[in-house]
Scaffold this motif. Structure first.
Motif, mmCIF file in Angstrom:
data_model
loop_
_atom_site.group_PDB
_atom_site.id
_atom_site.type_symbol
_atom_site.label_atom_id
_atom_site.label_comp_id
_atom_site.label_asym_id
_atom_site.label_seq_id
_atom_site.Cartn_x
_atom_site.Cartn_y
_atom_site.Cartn_z
ATOM 1 N N VAL A 99 -6.587 -1.607 11.799
ATOM 2 C CA VAL A 99 -5.809 -0.505 12.380
ATOM 3 C C VAL A 99 -6.538 0.080 13.576
ATOM 4 O O VAL A 99 -5.949 0.306 14.648
ATOM 5 N N MET A 150 0.844 -1.197 0.000
ATOM 6 C CA MET A 150 0.000 0.000 0.000
ATOM 7 C C MET A 150 0.881 1.249 0.000
ATOM 8 O O MET A 150 1.839 1.323 0.780
ATOM 9 N N THR A 186 -0.855 6.045 5.181
ATOM 10 C CA THR A 186 -0.968 4.905 4.267
ATOM 11 C C THR A 186 -2.268 5.008 3.486
ATOM 12 O O THR A 186 -3.346 5.150 4.076
ATOM 13 N N LEU A 244 -6.229 1.643 1.414
ATOM 14 C CA LEU A 244 -6.660 0.627 2.371
ATOM 15 C C LEU A 244 -7.996 0.015 1.962
ATOM 16 O O LEU A 244 -8.844 0.671 1.327
ATOM 17 N N SER A 245 -8.205 -1.225 2.340
ATOM 18 C CA SER A 245 -9.528 -1.836 2.259
ATOM 19 C C SER A 245 -10.253 -1.571 3.578
ATOM 20 O O SER A 245 -9.644 -1.151 4.556
ATOM 21 N N ASP A 282 -8.643 -3.588 6.245
ATOM 22 C CA ASP A 282 -7.386 -2.981 6.703
ATOM 23 C C ASP A 282 -7.671 -1.885 7.728
ATOM 24 O O ASP A 282 -7.033 -1.800 8.780
#
Length: 546
Positions: free
Chosen positions: A233, A1, A222, A225-226, A229
Protein backbone atom coordinates in the motif's frame (compact mmCIF):
# COMPACT_ATOMS: atom_id res chain seq x y z
CA UNK A 1 -9.55 -8.40 5.05
CA UNK A 2 -12.21 -6.66 7.17
CA UNK A 3 -13.08 -3.10 6.15
CA UNK A 4 -14.39 -0.33 8.38
CA UNK A 5 -16.32 2.59 6.89
CA UNK A 6 -16.15 6.29 7.67
CA UNK A 7 -16.12 9.57 5.76
CA UNK A 8 -13.00 10.28 3.73
CA UNK A 9 -12.01 13.91 4.30
CA UNK A 10 -8.39 14.12 3.12
CA UNK A 11 -7.34 12.05 0.09
CA UNK A 12 -4.41 9.68 -0.02
CA UNK A 13 -3.57 6.16 1.14
CA UNK A 14 -1.25 4.92 3.86
CA UNK A 15 -0.69 1.77 5.91
CA UNK A 16 1.00 1.13 9.22
CA UNK A 17 0.50 0.31 12.90
CA UNK A 18 -2.36 2.15 14.57
CA UNK A 19 -1.89 3.96 17.89
CA UNK A 20 -4.70 5.56 19.88
CA UNK A 21 -4.49 9.01 21.46
CA UNK A 22 -4.67 8.67 25.25
CA UNK A 23 -7.75 10.19 26.94
CA UNK A 24 -7.41 13.50 28.83
CA UNK A 25 -7.38 13.67 32.65
CA UNK A 26 -10.77 12.89 34.16
CA UNK A 27 -12.71 15.50 36.13
CA UNK A 28 -12.41 14.66 39.87
CA UNK A 29 -15.36 14.45 42.24
CA UNK A 30 -16.59 17.88 43.45
CA UNK A 31 -15.00 18.91 46.78
CA UNK A 32 -17.32 19.54 49.77
CA UNK A 33 -16.12 23.15 50.10
CA UNK A 34 -13.90 25.56 48.20
CA UNK A 35 -11.81 28.67 48.84
CA UNK A 36 -13.48 30.99 46.33
CA UNK A 37 -10.50 33.34 45.96
CA UNK A 38 -8.09 30.47 45.39
CA UNK A 39 -10.39 28.77 42.90
CA UNK A 40 -10.91 32.01 40.96
CA UNK A 41 -7.16 32.44 40.75
CA UNK A 42 -6.93 28.86 39.48
CA UNK A 43 -9.57 29.62 36.79
CA UNK A 44 -7.66 32.65 35.57
CA UNK A 45 -4.32 30.82 35.65
CA UNK A 46 -5.72 27.87 33.68
CA UNK A 47 -7.20 30.16 31.01
CA UNK A 48 -3.94 32.11 30.71
CA UNK A 49 -1.84 28.94 30.55
CA UNK A 50 -3.95 27.26 27.89
CA UNK A 51 -4.19 30.42 25.79
CA UNK A 52 -0.42 30.94 25.98
CA UNK A 53 0.28 27.36 24.89
CA UNK A 54 -2.09 27.60 21.93
CA UNK A 55 -0.58 30.95 20.92
CA UNK A 56 2.91 29.40 21.15
CA UNK A 57 1.84 26.63 18.80
CA UNK A 58 0.29 29.16 16.43
CA UNK A 59 3.56 31.12 16.32
CA UNK A 60 5.47 27.91 15.58
CA UNK A 61 3.09 26.74 12.85
CA UNK A 62 4.64 26.88 9.39
CA UNK A 63 1.29 26.83 7.60
CA UNK A 64 -0.90 29.97 7.80
CA UNK A 65 -4.14 27.97 7.88
CA UNK A 66 -2.90 26.04 10.91
CA UNK A 67 -1.94 29.28 12.66
CA UNK A 68 -5.33 30.86 11.95
CA UNK A 69 -7.19 27.86 13.36
CA UNK A 70 -5.14 27.92 16.56
CA UNK A 71 -5.57 31.66 17.03
CA UNK A 72 -9.31 31.26 16.67
CA UNK A 73 -9.15 28.77 19.54
CA UNK A 74 -7.15 31.28 21.62
CA UNK A 75 -10.00 33.77 21.15
CA UNK A 76 -12.47 31.15 22.36
CA UNK A 77 -10.34 30.42 25.44
CA UNK A 78 -10.04 34.06 26.47
CA UNK A 79 -13.65 35.03 25.77
CA UNK A 80 -14.81 37.27 28.64
CA UNK A 81 -18.25 35.67 28.76
CA UNK A 82 -16.68 32.25 29.26
CA UNK A 83 -14.35 33.43 32.03
CA UNK A 84 -17.13 35.35 33.78
CA UNK A 85 -19.41 32.31 33.60
CA UNK A 86 -16.72 30.17 35.25
CA UNK A 87 -16.11 32.76 37.98
CA UNK A 88 -19.86 32.94 38.69
CA UNK A 89 -19.89 29.18 39.20
CA UNK A 90 -17.03 29.48 41.68
CA UNK A 91 -19.13 32.01 43.62
CA UNK A 92 -21.89 29.40 43.64
CA UNK A 93 -19.55 26.87 45.28
CA UNK A 94 -17.87 25.07 42.38
CA UNK A 95 -14.17 24.24 42.22
CA UNK A 96 -12.10 25.69 39.37
CA UNK A 97 -12.07 22.57 37.15
CA UNK A 98 -15.81 22.03 37.63
CA UNK A 99 -16.56 25.73 37.06
CA UNK A 100 -14.64 25.74 33.77
CA UNK A 101 -16.14 22.43 32.64
CA UNK A 102 -19.68 23.66 33.38
CA UNK A 103 -19.14 27.02 31.66
CA UNK A 104 -17.72 25.33 28.58
CA UNK A 105 -20.61 22.83 28.58
CA UNK A 106 -23.02 25.77 28.44
CA UNK A 107 -21.11 27.27 25.50
CA UNK A 108 -21.05 23.86 23.81
CA UNK A 109 -24.82 23.50 24.08
CA UNK A 110 -25.27 26.96 22.55
CA UNK A 111 -22.94 26.11 19.67
CA UNK A 112 -24.77 22.85 18.98
CA UNK A 113 -28.13 24.61 19.03
CA UNK A 114 -26.86 27.26 16.61
CA UNK A 115 -25.92 24.62 14.04
CA UNK A 116 -23.76 25.28 10.96
CA UNK A 117 -20.33 26.81 11.52
CA UNK A 118 -20.65 26.92 15.32
CA UNK A 119 -21.79 23.30 15.60
CA UNK A 120 -18.62 22.37 13.73
CA UNK A 121 -16.54 24.02 16.49
CA UNK A 122 -17.80 21.98 19.47
CA UNK A 123 -14.70 19.75 19.33
CA UNK A 124 -12.60 22.88 19.85
CA UNK A 125 -14.56 23.66 23.02
CA UNK A 126 -14.14 20.07 24.23
CA UNK A 127 -10.39 20.45 23.78
CA UNK A 128 -10.37 23.71 25.75
CA UNK A 129 -12.29 21.99 28.55
CA UNK A 130 -9.80 19.13 28.71
CA UNK A 131 -6.80 21.44 28.63
CA UNK A 132 -8.18 23.78 31.28
CA UNK A 133 -9.16 20.93 33.58
CA UNK A 134 -5.67 19.47 33.21
CA UNK A 135 -4.13 22.88 33.97
CA UNK A 136 -6.27 23.28 37.10
CA UNK A 137 -5.22 19.81 38.31
CA UNK A 138 -1.55 20.39 37.51
CA UNK A 139 -1.55 17.46 35.09
CA UNK A 140 -0.19 17.36 31.55
CA UNK A 141 -2.47 16.82 28.58
CA UNK A 142 -1.62 13.57 26.78
CA UNK A 143 0.33 14.37 23.66
CA UNK A 144 0.63 12.65 20.31
CA UNK A 145 2.28 9.21 20.75
CA UNK A 146 6.00 9.09 19.99
CA UNK A 147 6.84 5.42 19.38
CA UNK A 148 9.95 6.17 17.34
CA UNK A 149 8.50 4.93 14.06
CA UNK A 150 5.77 6.03 11.61
CA UNK A 151 2.21 5.17 12.64
CA UNK A 152 -1.48 5.85 12.01
CA UNK A 153 -3.13 8.00 14.67
CA UNK A 154 -6.59 7.06 15.93
CA UNK A 155 -8.72 9.07 18.35
CA UNK A 156 -12.29 9.87 19.33
CA UNK A 157 -11.62 13.27 17.79
CA UNK A 158 -8.64 15.52 17.35
CA UNK A 159 -8.38 19.13 18.47
CA UNK A 160 -6.57 21.81 16.44
CA UNK A 161 -3.66 21.81 18.88
CA UNK A 162 -3.22 18.05 18.39
CA UNK A 163 -3.54 18.15 14.59
CA UNK A 164 -1.53 21.32 13.96
CA UNK A 165 1.82 19.92 15.05
CA UNK A 166 1.61 16.61 13.21
CA UNK A 167 4.57 15.58 11.08
CA UNK A 168 3.30 13.85 7.91
CA UNK A 169 6.51 11.83 7.82
CA UNK A 170 5.64 10.29 11.19
CA UNK A 171 1.84 10.36 11.33
CA UNK A 172 0.92 8.51 8.14
CA UNK A 173 -2.86 8.95 8.41
CA UNK A 174 -5.65 9.95 10.81
CA UNK A 175 -8.79 8.05 11.77
CA UNK A 176 -11.35 9.51 14.19
CA UNK A 177 -14.57 8.10 15.59
CA UNK A 178 -16.25 11.52 15.47
CA UNK A 179 -15.81 14.75 13.48
CA UNK A 180 -17.13 15.73 10.09
CA UNK A 181 -16.05 16.83 6.61
CA UNK A 182 -15.77 20.48 7.67
CA UNK A 183 -14.32 19.93 11.16
CA UNK A 184 -10.91 21.32 12.00
CA UNK A 185 -9.50 17.78 11.88
CA UNK A 186 -10.56 17.56 8.23
CA UNK A 187 -9.40 21.07 7.33
CA UNK A 188 -5.96 20.67 8.90
CA UNK A 189 -5.46 17.14 7.55
CA UNK A 190 -6.05 18.43 4.02
CA UNK A 191 -3.76 21.39 4.68
CA UNK A 192 -0.96 19.10 5.91
CA UNK A 193 -1.55 16.50 3.19
CA UNK A 194 -2.30 13.66 5.63
CA UNK A 195 -4.88 11.04 4.56
CA UNK A 196 -7.83 11.15 6.97
CA UNK A 197 -11.10 9.37 7.69
CA UNK A 198 -13.65 10.66 10.22
CA UNK A 199 -16.87 9.22 11.64
CA UNK A 200 -15.37 5.74 11.80
CA UNK A 201 -16.76 4.59 15.15
CA UNK A 202 -15.36 1.07 14.94
CA UNK A 203 -11.76 2.34 15.03
CA UNK A 204 -12.05 2.40 18.83
CA UNK A 205 -12.18 -1.42 18.80
CA UNK A 206 -8.96 -1.84 16.79
CA UNK A 207 -6.05 -2.76 19.07
CA UNK A 208 -2.91 -0.65 19.28
CA UNK A 209 -0.06 -1.83 16.99
CA UNK A 210 -2.49 -3.55 14.58
CA UNK A 211 -1.57 -2.99 10.94
CA UNK A 212 -4.27 -1.08 9.05
CA UNK A 213 -4.61 0.78 5.74
CA UNK A 214 -6.44 4.11 5.41
CA UNK A 215 -7.95 5.47 2.21
CA UNK A 216 -8.83 9.12 2.75
CA UNK A 217 -10.69 9.37 -0.55
CA UNK A 218 -13.10 6.45 -0.15
CA UNK A 219 -13.36 6.56 3.66
CA UNK A 220 -12.34 2.92 4.09
CA UNK A 221 -10.08 1.54 6.83
CA UNK A 222 -8.79 -1.96 6.11
CA UNK A 223 -7.77 -4.06 9.11
CA UNK A 224 -5.92 -7.37 9.47
CA UNK A 225 -3.05 -6.46 7.15
CA UNK A 226 0.23 -8.33 6.97
CA UNK A 227 3.52 -6.44 6.81
CA UNK A 228 3.74 -7.27 3.10
CA UNK A 229 0.23 -5.85 2.55
CA UNK A 230 1.17 -2.62 4.35
CA UNK A 231 4.41 -2.26 2.40
CA UNK A 232 2.55 -2.70 -0.89
CA UNK A 233 0.00 0.00 0.00
CA UNK A 234 2.75 2.46 0.95
CA UNK A 235 4.81 1.72 -2.16
CA UNK A 236 1.79 2.38 -4.38
CA UNK A 237 0.97 5.57 -2.49
CA UNK A 238 4.58 6.82 -2.75
CA UNK A 239 4.57 6.23 -6.50
CA UNK A 240 1.37 8.25 -6.85
CA UNK A 241 2.77 11.11 -4.79
CA UNK A 242 5.98 11.16 -6.82
CA UNK A 243 4.02 11.26 -10.05
CA UNK A 244 1.82 14.08 -8.87
CA UNK A 245 4.81 16.11 -7.69
CA UNK A 246 5.84 16.35 -11.31
CA UNK A 247 2.34 17.32 -12.41
CA UNK A 248 1.90 20.87 -13.67
CA UNK A 249 0.00 22.96 -16.17
CA UNK A 250 -3.66 23.83 -16.65
CA UNK A 251 -6.48 21.39 -16.04
CA UNK A 252 -7.70 19.67 -19.18
CA UNK A 253 -8.99 16.35 -20.44
CA UNK A 254 -6.87 14.00 -22.55
CA UNK A 255 -8.16 15.63 -25.72
CA UNK A 256 -7.45 19.16 -24.53
CA UNK A 257 -10.87 20.26 -23.25
CA UNK A 258 -10.13 22.89 -20.53
CA UNK A 259 -11.43 22.45 -16.97
CA UNK A 260 -9.82 25.20 -14.88
CA UNK A 261 -8.35 23.98 -11.58
CA UNK A 262 -8.53 26.79 -9.04
CA UNK A 263 -7.69 27.20 -5.37
CA UNK A 264 -9.87 27.84 -2.32
CA UNK A 265 -8.16 30.39 -0.07
CA UNK A 266 -8.82 32.57 2.95
CA UNK A 267 -5.96 35.04 2.49
CA UNK A 268 -2.84 35.70 0.40
CA UNK A 269 -0.86 33.33 2.64
CA UNK A 270 -2.82 30.35 1.26
CA UNK A 271 -1.67 30.90 -2.33
CA UNK A 272 0.61 28.42 -4.07
CA UNK A 273 2.61 29.10 -7.26
CA UNK A 274 0.94 26.50 -9.49
CA UNK A 275 -2.75 27.47 -9.19
CA UNK A 276 -4.49 28.70 -12.34
CA UNK A 277 -6.37 31.17 -10.20
CA UNK A 278 -8.70 31.34 -7.21
CA UNK A 279 -12.21 29.93 -7.40
CA UNK A 280 -13.19 30.79 -3.82
CA UNK A 281 -11.67 33.66 -1.86
CA UNK A 282 -13.35 33.43 1.54
CA UNK A 283 -13.45 36.99 2.86
CA UNK A 284 -15.07 36.28 6.24
CA UNK A 285 -11.70 35.78 7.93
CA UNK A 286 -11.42 39.59 7.85
CA UNK A 287 -14.62 39.87 9.87
CA UNK A 288 -14.57 37.04 12.39
CA UNK A 289 -13.88 37.69 16.08
CA UNK A 290 -14.06 41.48 15.75
CA UNK A 291 -16.09 43.93 17.78
CA UNK A 292 -16.12 46.38 14.85
CA UNK A 293 -16.40 45.90 11.13
CA UNK A 294 -13.11 46.04 9.20
CA UNK A 295 -12.67 49.45 7.60
CA UNK A 296 -12.74 49.88 3.87
CA UNK A 297 -9.00 50.59 3.96
CA UNK A 298 -8.30 47.33 5.83
CA UNK A 299 -10.32 45.41 3.27
CA UNK A 300 -8.58 47.10 0.34
CA UNK A 301 -5.20 46.03 1.76
CA UNK A 302 -6.28 42.40 2.22
CA UNK A 303 -7.83 42.11 -1.23
CA UNK A 304 -4.92 43.87 -2.92
CA UNK A 305 -2.48 41.34 -1.39
CA UNK A 306 -4.33 38.50 -3.13
CA UNK A 307 -5.03 40.25 -6.43
CA UNK A 308 -1.47 41.53 -6.82
CA UNK A 309 -0.12 37.99 -6.46
CA UNK A 310 -2.23 36.77 -9.39
CA UNK A 311 -1.77 39.18 -12.32
CA UNK A 312 -3.89 38.14 -15.29
CA UNK A 313 -5.47 35.25 -13.38
CA UNK A 314 -9.08 34.82 -12.29
CA UNK A 315 -9.90 35.51 -8.63
CA UNK A 316 -13.47 34.78 -7.54
CA UNK A 317 -14.28 36.73 -4.38
CA UNK A 318 -17.15 35.52 -2.22
CA UNK A 319 -18.76 38.38 -0.36
CA UNK A 320 -19.26 38.05 3.38
CA UNK A 321 -20.63 34.61 4.23
CA UNK A 322 -21.65 35.06 7.82
CA UNK A 323 -24.79 35.43 9.88
CA UNK A 324 -26.35 33.89 12.91
CA UNK A 325 -24.34 30.66 12.60
CA UNK A 326 -21.10 32.69 12.24
CA UNK A 327 -21.93 35.46 14.69
CA UNK A 328 -20.27 38.80 14.13
CA UNK A 329 -20.65 41.07 17.17
CA UNK A 330 -20.75 44.28 15.16
CA UNK A 331 -23.81 43.08 13.21
CA UNK A 332 -25.87 42.93 16.44
CA UNK A 333 -28.12 40.30 14.95
CA UNK A 334 -31.04 38.89 16.89
CA UNK A 335 -30.96 35.28 18.10
CA UNK A 336 -32.67 32.91 15.69
CA UNK A 337 -34.40 29.58 16.37
CA UNK A 338 -32.79 27.97 13.30
CA UNK A 339 -29.72 29.92 12.16
CA UNK A 340 -29.03 27.64 9.18
CA UNK A 341 -32.35 28.83 7.75
CA UNK A 342 -32.00 32.41 8.92
CA UNK A 343 -30.27 35.66 8.02
CA UNK A 344 -26.92 34.60 6.59
CA UNK A 345 -24.84 35.26 3.49
CA UNK A 346 -26.38 37.79 1.11
CA UNK A 347 -29.40 38.10 3.42
CA UNK A 348 -27.32 40.19 5.83
CA UNK A 349 -27.59 43.06 3.33
CA UNK A 350 -31.32 43.26 4.01
CA UNK A 351 -30.62 44.52 7.53
CA UNK A 352 -27.22 46.13 7.15
CA UNK A 353 -26.76 47.12 3.49
CA UNK A 354 -23.70 49.22 4.31
CA UNK A 355 -21.64 46.09 5.06
CA UNK A 356 -22.03 44.80 1.50
CA UNK A 357 -21.68 48.25 -0.05
CA UNK A 358 -18.39 48.85 1.77
CA UNK A 359 -17.07 45.44 0.79
CA UNK A 360 -17.90 45.91 -2.89
CA UNK A 361 -16.26 49.33 -2.87
CA UNK A 362 -13.10 47.85 -1.33
CA UNK A 363 -13.00 44.98 -3.83
CA UNK A 364 -13.42 47.45 -6.71
CA UNK A 365 -10.61 49.68 -5.43
CA UNK A 366 -8.24 46.72 -5.04
CA UNK A 367 -9.20 45.34 -8.45
CA UNK A 368 -8.53 48.69 -10.15
CA UNK A 369 -5.06 48.85 -8.60
CA UNK A 370 -4.00 45.37 -9.77
CA UNK A 371 -4.08 43.22 -12.89
CA UNK A 372 -6.08 40.24 -11.59
CA UNK A 373 -9.28 39.21 -13.36
CA UNK A 374 -11.63 39.82 -10.41
CA UNK A 375 -15.02 38.13 -10.27
CA UNK A 376 -17.47 38.59 -7.38
CA UNK A 377 -20.17 36.24 -6.12
CA UNK A 378 -22.76 36.28 -3.36
CA UNK A 379 -23.50 33.35 -1.03
CA UNK A 380 -26.96 32.05 -0.08
CA UNK A 381 -28.82 33.38 -3.11
CA UNK A 382 -32.28 31.80 -3.33
CA UNK A 383 -34.12 33.66 -6.11
CA UNK A 384 -33.54 35.27 -9.49
CA UNK A 385 -34.60 38.62 -8.01
CA UNK A 386 -31.84 38.39 -5.38
CA UNK A 387 -29.31 37.54 -8.09
CA UNK A 388 -30.42 40.48 -10.24
CA UNK A 389 -30.19 42.93 -7.34
CA UNK A 390 -26.72 41.71 -6.38
CA UNK A 391 -25.28 41.80 -9.90
CA UNK A 392 -26.72 45.28 -10.43
CA UNK A 393 -25.05 46.51 -7.26
CA UNK A 394 -21.71 44.97 -8.32
CA UNK A 395 -21.82 46.73 -11.66
CA UNK A 396 -22.70 50.00 -10.01
CA UNK A 397 -19.42 49.67 -8.10
CA UNK A 398 -17.48 49.05 -11.32
CA UNK A 399 -17.22 45.26 -10.92
CA UNK A 400 -18.17 43.87 -14.33
CA UNK A 401 -18.23 40.12 -13.62
CA UNK A 402 -20.80 39.20 -10.97
CA UNK A 403 -22.28 35.80 -10.15
CA UNK A 404 -23.87 33.82 -7.38
CA UNK A 405 -23.27 30.70 -5.35
CA UNK A 406 -25.77 27.88 -5.72
CA UNK A 407 -26.24 26.47 -2.22
CA UNK A 408 -30.04 26.46 -2.01
CA UNK A 409 -32.10 23.94 -4.03
CA UNK A 410 -34.50 26.69 -5.08
CA UNK A 411 -31.65 28.50 -6.82
CA UNK A 412 -30.48 25.34 -8.57
CA UNK A 413 -34.00 24.71 -9.86
CA UNK A 414 -34.20 28.27 -11.20
CA UNK A 415 -30.65 28.43 -12.59
CA UNK A 416 -31.78 29.52 -16.09
CA UNK A 417 -33.63 32.51 -14.64
CA UNK A 418 -30.71 33.42 -12.39
CA UNK A 419 -28.34 33.34 -15.36
CA UNK A 420 -30.32 36.01 -17.15
CA UNK A 421 -28.51 38.54 -14.94
CA UNK A 422 -25.67 36.60 -13.31
CA UNK A 423 -22.47 36.14 -15.32
CA UNK A 424 -21.61 32.79 -13.74
CA UNK A 425 -22.63 30.22 -11.12
CA UNK A 426 -20.48 28.53 -8.50
CA UNK A 427 -21.90 25.49 -6.72
CA UNK A 428 -21.13 25.13 -3.02
CA UNK A 429 -21.88 21.42 -2.79
CA UNK A 430 -21.39 21.24 0.99
CA UNK A 431 -24.34 23.50 1.76
CA UNK A 432 -26.30 22.36 -1.28
CA UNK A 433 -26.17 18.82 0.16
CA UNK A 434 -27.22 20.04 3.59
CA UNK A 435 -30.25 21.93 2.31
CA UNK A 436 -31.26 19.35 -0.29
CA UNK A 437 -31.41 16.51 2.22
CA UNK A 438 -32.38 18.50 5.35
CA UNK A 439 -29.33 16.97 7.01
CA UNK A 440 -27.02 18.97 9.26
CA UNK A 441 -23.42 18.60 8.15
CA UNK A 442 -22.32 17.68 11.68
CA UNK A 443 -24.92 14.96 12.29
CA UNK A 444 -22.98 11.72 12.09
CA UNK A 445 -26.16 9.66 11.93
CA UNK A 446 -27.00 11.32 8.61
CA UNK A 447 -23.53 11.24 7.06
CA UNK A 448 -24.69 9.11 4.11
CA UNK A 449 -27.12 11.87 3.08
CA UNK A 450 -24.22 14.31 2.78
CA UNK A 451 -22.37 12.09 0.34
CA UNK A 452 -21.79 14.13 -2.87
CA UNK A 453 -22.51 10.97 -4.86
CA UNK A 454 -26.18 11.13 -3.83
CA UNK A 455 -28.26 11.04 -7.05
CA UNK A 456 -30.44 14.02 -6.09
CA UNK A 457 -27.40 16.26 -5.60
CA UNK A 458 -25.85 15.15 -8.88
CA UNK A 459 -29.15 15.89 -10.64
CA UNK A 460 -29.12 19.45 -9.28
CA UNK A 461 -25.50 19.92 -10.38
CA UNK A 462 -26.43 18.63 -13.84
CA UNK A 463 -29.34 21.06 -14.07
CA UNK A 464 -27.06 24.00 -13.28
CA UNK A 465 -24.41 22.84 -15.75
CA UNK A 466 -27.03 22.53 -18.49
CA UNK A 467 -28.36 26.00 -17.71
CA UNK A 468 -24.84 27.37 -18.01
CA UNK A 469 -24.26 25.69 -21.36
CA UNK A 470 -27.56 27.00 -22.73
CA UNK A 471 -26.76 30.53 -21.55
CA UNK A 472 -23.15 30.35 -22.70
CA UNK A 473 -21.95 31.16 -19.18
CA UNK A 474 -19.48 29.32 -16.90
CA UNK A 475 -20.58 27.10 -14.02
CA UNK A 476 -17.98 26.00 -11.46
CA UNK A 477 -17.92 23.85 -8.32
CA UNK A 478 -16.11 25.10 -5.22
CA UNK A 479 -17.37 22.59 -2.63
CA UNK A 480 -15.27 19.73 -1.23
CA UNK A 481 -16.61 17.38 -3.93
CA UNK A 482 -14.40 19.16 -6.50
CA UNK A 483 -11.31 17.65 -4.85
CA UNK A 484 -12.41 14.05 -5.50
CA UNK A 485 -10.59 12.88 -8.67
CA UNK A 486 -13.38 10.44 -9.60
CA UNK A 487 -16.10 13.01 -9.00
CA UNK A 488 -14.13 15.53 -11.07
CA UNK A 489 -14.63 13.25 -14.09
CA UNK A 490 -18.38 13.32 -13.49
CA UNK A 491 -18.40 17.10 -13.14
CA UNK A 492 -16.41 17.59 -16.34
CA UNK A 493 -18.79 15.26 -18.15
CA UNK A 494 -21.80 17.22 -16.89
CA UNK A 495 -20.36 20.42 -18.35
CA UNK A 496 -18.84 22.06 -15.27
CA UNK A 497 -16.18 24.51 -16.46
CA UNK A 498 -14.00 24.94 -13.35
CA UNK A 499 -13.20 23.10 -10.13
CA UNK A 500 -11.94 24.89 -7.03
CA UNK A 501 -10.35 23.11 -4.10
CA UNK A 502 -7.56 23.12 -1.52
CA UNK A 503 -4.36 23.63 -3.54
CA UNK A 504 -2.91 20.30 -2.35
CA UNK A 505 -5.75 18.44 -4.05
CA UNK A 506 -5.11 19.90 -7.52
CA UNK A 507 -2.43 17.46 -8.80
CA UNK A 508 -4.61 14.36 -8.26
CA UNK A 509 -7.57 15.98 -10.01
CA UNK A 510 -5.34 17.20 -12.86
CA UNK A 511 -4.07 13.62 -13.38
CA UNK A 512 -7.56 12.14 -13.41
CA UNK A 513 -8.80 14.59 -16.03
CA UNK A 514 -5.71 14.16 -18.18
CA UNK A 515 -6.33 10.40 -18.34
CA UNK A 516 -9.81 10.72 -19.91
CA UNK A 517 -11.23 12.40 -22.98
CA UNK A 518 -14.22 14.71 -22.74
CA UNK A 519 -16.42 12.07 -24.41
CA UNK A 520 -15.31 9.51 -21.82
CA UNK A 521 -16.20 11.98 -19.05
CA UNK A 522 -19.61 12.46 -20.66
CA UNK A 523 -20.20 8.71 -20.73
CA UNK A 524 -19.15 8.50 -17.07
CA UNK A 525 -21.56 11.30 -16.17
CA UNK A 526 -24.37 9.62 -18.11
CA UNK A 527 -23.81 6.36 -16.24
CA UNK A 528 -23.73 8.15 -12.87
CA UNK A 529 -26.96 10.04 -13.61
CA UNK A 530 -28.66 6.69 -14.19
CA UNK A 531 -27.57 5.34 -10.78
CA UNK A 532 -30.07 5.15 -7.92
CA UNK A 533 -27.62 5.12 -5.00
CA UNK A 534 -24.22 6.64 -4.15
CA UNK A 535 -22.70 3.16 -4.18
CA UNK A 536 -24.07 2.51 -7.65
CA UNK A 537 -22.80 5.90 -8.83
CA UNK A 538 -19.26 5.16 -7.62
CA UNK A 539 -19.42 1.71 -9.21
CA UNK A 540 -20.54 3.30 -12.48
CA UNK A 541 -17.41 5.46 -12.56
CA UNK A 542 -15.15 2.47 -11.95
CA UNK A 543 -16.99 0.43 -14.57
CA UNK A 544 -17.10 3.19 -17.19
CA UNK A 545 -13.64 4.69 -16.69
CA UNK A 546 -11.86 1.35 -16.71
Amino acid sequence: MPELRGIGVSPGRAAGPVLHLAPPPALPAPPPAVDADAEKASVRAAVASVAAELERRAEAAADPTVAEVLRAQVLMATDEMLVDAALDRVDAGASAPHALADALAEHRAAFEAAGGYLAERVADLDDLRDRMVAACLGLPMPGIPAPGHPFILAARDLAPADTAGLDPAVVLALVTAEGGPTSHTAILARTLGIPAVVRCGEIADVADASLIAVDGRTGTVTTGLSRADADAVNAEAAALVAGRAASHGPGQTADGHPVALLGNIGSARDLTPDVEGVGLFRTELLYLDRADAPTEQEQVAAYTAVFAALPGKKVVVRTLDAGADKPLPFLRMAEEPNPALGVRGLRIARRTPAVLATQLAAIATAAAATEADVWVMAPMVATAAEAAAFTSQCRAHGLPTAGVMIEVPAAALRAPSILRDADFLSLGTNDLSQYTFAADRMCGDLAELLDPWQPALIALIAACATAGQEAGKPVGVCGESAADPDFALVLAGLGITSLSMAPRSIPAVREALAAHTLEECRQIAKAVLAADTPEAARAAVRRTSG
